[in-house]
Design a protein around this motif. Structure first.
Motif, PDB file in Angstrom:
ATOM      1  N   MET A   1       0.797  -1.142   0.174  1.00 27.97           N
ATOM      2  CA  MET A   1       0.100  -0.059   0.064  1.00 27.97           C
ATOM      3  C   MET A   1       0.780   1.440  -0.065  1.00 27.97           C
ATOM      4  O   MET A   1       1.953   1.074   0.594  1.00 27.97           O
ATOM      5  CB  MET A   1      -1.288   0.156   1.758  1.00 27.97           C
ATOM      6  CG  MET A   1      -1.985   0.780   1.339  1.00 27.97           C
ATOM      7  SD  MET A   1      -3.548   0.330   2.109  1.00 27.97           S
ATOM      8  CE  MET A   1      -4.168   1.719   1.602  1.00 27.97           C
ATOM      9  N   LYS A   2       0.553   2.446  -0.577  1.00 27.60           N
ATOM     10  CA  LYS A   2       1.758   3.587  -0.819  1.00 27.60           C
ATOM     11  C   LYS A   2       1.038   4.522   0.591  1.00 27.60           C
ATOM     12  O   LYS A   2      -0.683   4.039   0.736  1.00 27.60           O
ATOM     13  CB  LYS A   2       0.782   4.254  -2.061  1.00 27.60           C
ATOM     14  CG  LYS A   2       2.273   3.087  -3.642  1.00 27.60           C
ATOM     15  CD  LYS A   2       1.786   3.726  -5.001  1.00 27.60           C
ATOM     16  CE  LYS A   2      -0.247   3.390  -4.429  1.00 27.60           C
ATOM     17  NZ  LYS A   2      -0.517   4.436  -5.886  1.00 27.60           N
ATOM     18  N   LEU A   3       1.466   4.714   0.940  1.00 25.41           N
ATOM     19  CA  LEU A   3       0.983   5.914   1.870  1.00 25.41           C
ATOM     20  C   LEU A   3       1.730   7.657   1.997  1.00 25.41           C
ATOM     21  O   LEU A   3       2.878   8.089   1.326  1.00 25.41           O
ATOM     22  CB  LEU A   3       1.919   5.235   3.842  1.00 25.41           C
ATOM     23  CG  LEU A   3       2.013   3.990   3.749  1.00 25.41           C
ATOM     24  CD1 LEU A   3       2.724   3.847   4.922  1.00 25.41           C
ATOM     25  CD2 LEU A   3       0.746   3.278   3.949  1.00 25.41           C
ATOM     26  N   LEU A   4      -0.081   7.960   2.541  1.00 24.95           N
ATOM     27  CA  LEU A   4       0.566  10.095   2.035  1.00 24.95           C
ATOM     28  C   LEU A   4       0.790  10.033   3.894  1.00 24.95           C
ATOM     29  O   LEU A   4      -0.359  10.179   4.612  1.00 24.95           O
ATOM     30  CB  LEU A   4       0.247  10.257   1.853  1.00 24.95           C
ATOM     31  CG  LEU A   4       0.343  12.076   1.482  1.00 24.95           C
ATOM     32  CD1 LEU A   4       1.660  12.213   1.330  1.00 24.95           C
ATOM     33  CD2 LEU A   4      -0.227  12.632   0.851  1.00 24.95           C
ATOM     34  N   GLN A  92     -12.842  -1.161  -3.602  1.00 23.27           N
ATOM     35  CA  GLN A  92     -13.465  -0.414  -5.238  1.00 23.27           C
ATOM     36  C   GLN A  92     -12.695   0.863  -4.684  1.00 23.27           C
ATOM     37  O   GLN A  92     -13.182   2.001  -5.171  1.00 23.27           O
ATOM     38  CB  GLN A  92     -15.110  -0.757  -5.013  1.00 23.27           C
ATOM     39  CG  GLN A  92     -15.447  -1.757  -5.691  1.00 23.27           C
ATOM     40  CD  GLN A  92     -16.995  -1.327  -5.234  1.00 23.27           C
ATOM     41  OE1 GLN A  92     -17.597  -0.757  -4.932  1.00 23.27           O
ATOM     42  NE2 GLN A  92     -17.750  -2.979  -5.274  1.00 23.27           N
ATOM     43  N   ALA A  93     -12.675   1.806  -3.707  1.00 27.32           N
ATOM     44  CA  ALA A  93     -11.721   2.377  -3.701  1.00 27.32           C
ATOM     45  C   ALA A  93     -10.675   3.337  -4.361  1.00 27.32           C
ATOM     46  O   ALA A  93      -9.636   1.649  -3.879  1.00 27.32           O
ATOM     47  CB  ALA A  93     -11.701   2.984  -1.839  1.00 27.32           C
ATOM     48  N   ASP A  94     -10.435   3.667  -4.225  1.00 27.60           N
ATOM     49  CA  ASP A  94      -8.356   4.871  -4.958  1.00 27.60           C
ATOM     50  C   ASP A  94      -8.064   4.606  -3.241  1.00 27.60           C
ATOM     51  O   ASP A  94      -6.509   4.697  -3.120  1.00 27.60           O
ATOM     52  CB  ASP A  94      -8.873   5.371  -5.838  1.00 27.60           C
ATOM     53  CG  ASP A  94      -9.276   5.360  -6.778  1.00 27.60           C
ATOM     54  OD1 ASP A  94      -9.283   4.258  -7.147  1.00 27.60           O
ATOM     55  OD2 ASP A  94     -10.613   5.113  -7.004  1.00 27.60           O
ATOM     56  N   VAL A  95      -8.175   5.174  -2.255  1.00 29.38           N
ATOM     57  CA  VAL A  95      -7.966   5.874  -1.352  1.00 29.38           C
ATOM     58  C   VAL A  95      -8.612   6.080   0.204  1.00 29.38           C
ATOM     59  O   VAL A  95      -9.685   5.695   0.025  1.00 29.38           O
ATOM     60  CB  VAL A  95      -7.455   7.806  -1.668  1.00 29.38           C
ATOM     61  CG1 VAL A  95      -8.661   8.014  -1.779  1.00 29.38           C
ATOM     62  CG2 VAL A  95      -6.677   7.887   0.066  1.00 29.38           C
ATOM     63  N   LEU A  96      -8.231   5.573   0.878  1.00 32.77           N
ATOM     64  CA  LEU A  96      -8.785   5.286   2.292  1.00 32.77           C
ATOM     65  C   LEU A  96      -7.792   6.708   3.239  1.00 32.77           C
ATOM     66  O   LEU A  96      -6.926   6.922   3.158  1.00 32.77           O
ATOM     67  CB  LEU A  96      -8.302   4.162   3.226  1.00 32.77           C
ATOM     68  CG  LEU A  96      -8.893   3.268   2.537  1.00 32.77           C
ATOM     69  CD1 LEU A  96      -7.935   1.790   3.497  1.00 32.77           C
ATOM     70  CD2 LEU A  96     -10.161   3.056   2.379  1.00 32.77           C
ATOM     71  N   HIS A 123      -2.075  -3.683  -3.186  1.00 30.79           N
ATOM     72  CA  HIS A 123      -0.978  -2.498  -3.784  1.00 30.79           C
ATOM     73  C   HIS A 123      -1.439  -1.226  -4.768  1.00 30.79           C
ATOM     74  O   HIS A 123      -0.817  -0.332  -4.467  1.00 30.79           O
ATOM     75  CB  HIS A 123      -0.388  -3.300  -4.267  1.00 30.79           C
ATOM     76  CG  HIS A 123       0.591  -4.791  -4.272  1.00 30.79           C
ATOM     77  ND1 HIS A 123       1.083  -5.120  -3.009  1.00 30.79           N
ATOM     78  CD2 HIS A 123      -0.309  -6.050  -4.600  1.00 30.79           C
ATOM     79  CE1 HIS A 123       1.656  -6.260  -2.657  1.00 30.79           C
ATOM     80  NE2 HIS A 123      -0.043  -7.256  -3.250  1.00 30.79           N
ATOM     81  N   ASP A 124      -2.691  -0.961  -4.906  1.00 30.02           N
ATOM     82  CA  ASP A 124      -2.478  -0.136  -5.796  1.00 30.02           C
ATOM     83  C   ASP A 124      -3.579   0.961  -4.813  1.00 30.02           C
ATOM     84  O   ASP A 124      -3.534   2.068  -6.135  1.00 30.02           O
ATOM     85  CB  ASP A 124      -3.564  -0.202  -6.825  1.00 30.02           C
ATOM     86  CG  ASP A 124      -4.539  -1.219  -6.803  1.00 30.02           C
ATOM     87  OD1 ASP A 124      -5.076  -1.807  -5.378  1.00 30.02           O
ATOM     88  OD2 ASP A 124      -5.666  -1.059  -7.851  1.00 30.02           O
ATOM     89  N   ASP A 206       6.739   1.929  -2.571  1.00 28.27           N
ATOM     90  CA  ASP A 206       7.478   1.163  -2.776  1.00 28.27           C
ATOM     91  C   ASP A 206       8.784   1.126  -2.266  1.00 28.27           C
ATOM     92  O   ASP A 206       9.849   0.672  -2.375  1.00 28.27           O
ATOM     93  CB  ASP A 206       8.446   1.520  -4.354  1.00 28.27           C
ATOM     94  CG  ASP A 206       6.468   1.176  -5.359  1.00 28.27           C
ATOM     95  OD1 ASP A 206       5.916   0.523  -5.198  1.00 28.27           O
ATOM     96  OD2 ASP A 206       6.973   1.607  -5.982  1.00 28.27           O
ATOM     97  N   GLY A 207       8.608   1.021  -1.114  1.00 36.54           N
ATOM     98  CA  GLY A 207       9.786   1.188   0.183  1.00 36.54           C
ATOM     99  C   GLY A 207      10.521   2.761  -0.031  1.00 36.54           C
ATOM    100  O   GLY A 207      11.304   2.591   0.555  1.00 36.54           O
TER     101      GLY A 207
END
Length: 220
Positions: A1-4, A92-96, A123-124, A206-207
């Protein structure tokens, strides 16, 4: 998962651009679920605070960014309805979008609901954290930030990243969040740690860890 991982939401153009980069498309083309759960576990949390977060009427921009669609994912409800019901919503969501509040309370309900176990396979997807919503991804929050007592009795959180976070650095309304306080907090942790102000976020994809800032921050 990508994080902000933000201190106070998407506060400036640099953080917003980082969000767009992680999404791979404009905010206006993305579907979001917001998670208000952490707010209920903190002594300063309230129903009004949850409402402000969900309706985009807070000072921490998250839900009001212009998403194509917005829904609410309340983690305390998930164990009672079963994964077959809520899992498609997440897929179905793009972002949490995770609200601030109490990181240990949020961690508990992420584990109890099954969301924590699911995250590494998404992952996406993008996770945007606000304060406690960011800290929950770290290995430990440090005793200074413990308000709600976890069943584990520790300050351990999910550990999806290998560093801890000290948010709201030098905030005028939080005299206990000075750089000196952050330095003392970091010295008690066994892992690297970032202190970030409200104009700063940590982007992880991606780390690769990248600081996005129009303010100030420090790596310990």
């Amino acid at each position: 998962m990508k994080l902000l991982l933000t201190s106070a939401g998407v506060k400036n153009p640099s953080i917003r651009q980082a969000l767009v980069d992680l999404l791979g498309k404009p905010v206006e083309e993305a579907d979001a679920l917001c998670i208000p759960t952490a707010g209920y576990g903190h002594p300063m949390g309230s129903p009004a605070g949850a409402w402000r977060f969900i309706t985009g009427r807070s000072t921490t921009p998250m839900c009001e960014l212009g998403w194509r669609s917005m829904g609410v994912l309340e983690l305390t409800a998930l164990p009672s309805i079963g994964a077959e019901r809520w899992l498609p919503w997440v897929q179905q969501a793009d972002v949490l979008l995770a609200n601030g509040g109490d990181a240990l309370y949020l961690c508990h309900w992420m584990r109890r609901s099954g969301l924590a176990e699911l995250l590494p396979s998404l992952h996406d997807k993008v996770w945007v954290g606000l304060s406690a919503g960011s800290m929950v991804m770290t290995p430990r929050i440090g005793p200074d930030f413990v308000e709600w007592t976890s069943p584990t009795g520790t300050d351990e959180t999910l550990g999806l990243v290998d560093f801890s976070l000290f948010p709201h650095l030098d905030h005028p309304a939080l005299p206990e969040n000075s750089m000196a306080d952050a330095e003392r907090w970091a010295a008690a942790l066994p892992n690297p740690a970032y202190a970030i102000d409200d104009e700063t976020a940590v982007k992880v994809a991606d780390g690769v860890v990248e600081i996005v800032s129009e303010g100030h921050w420090r790596l310990f």
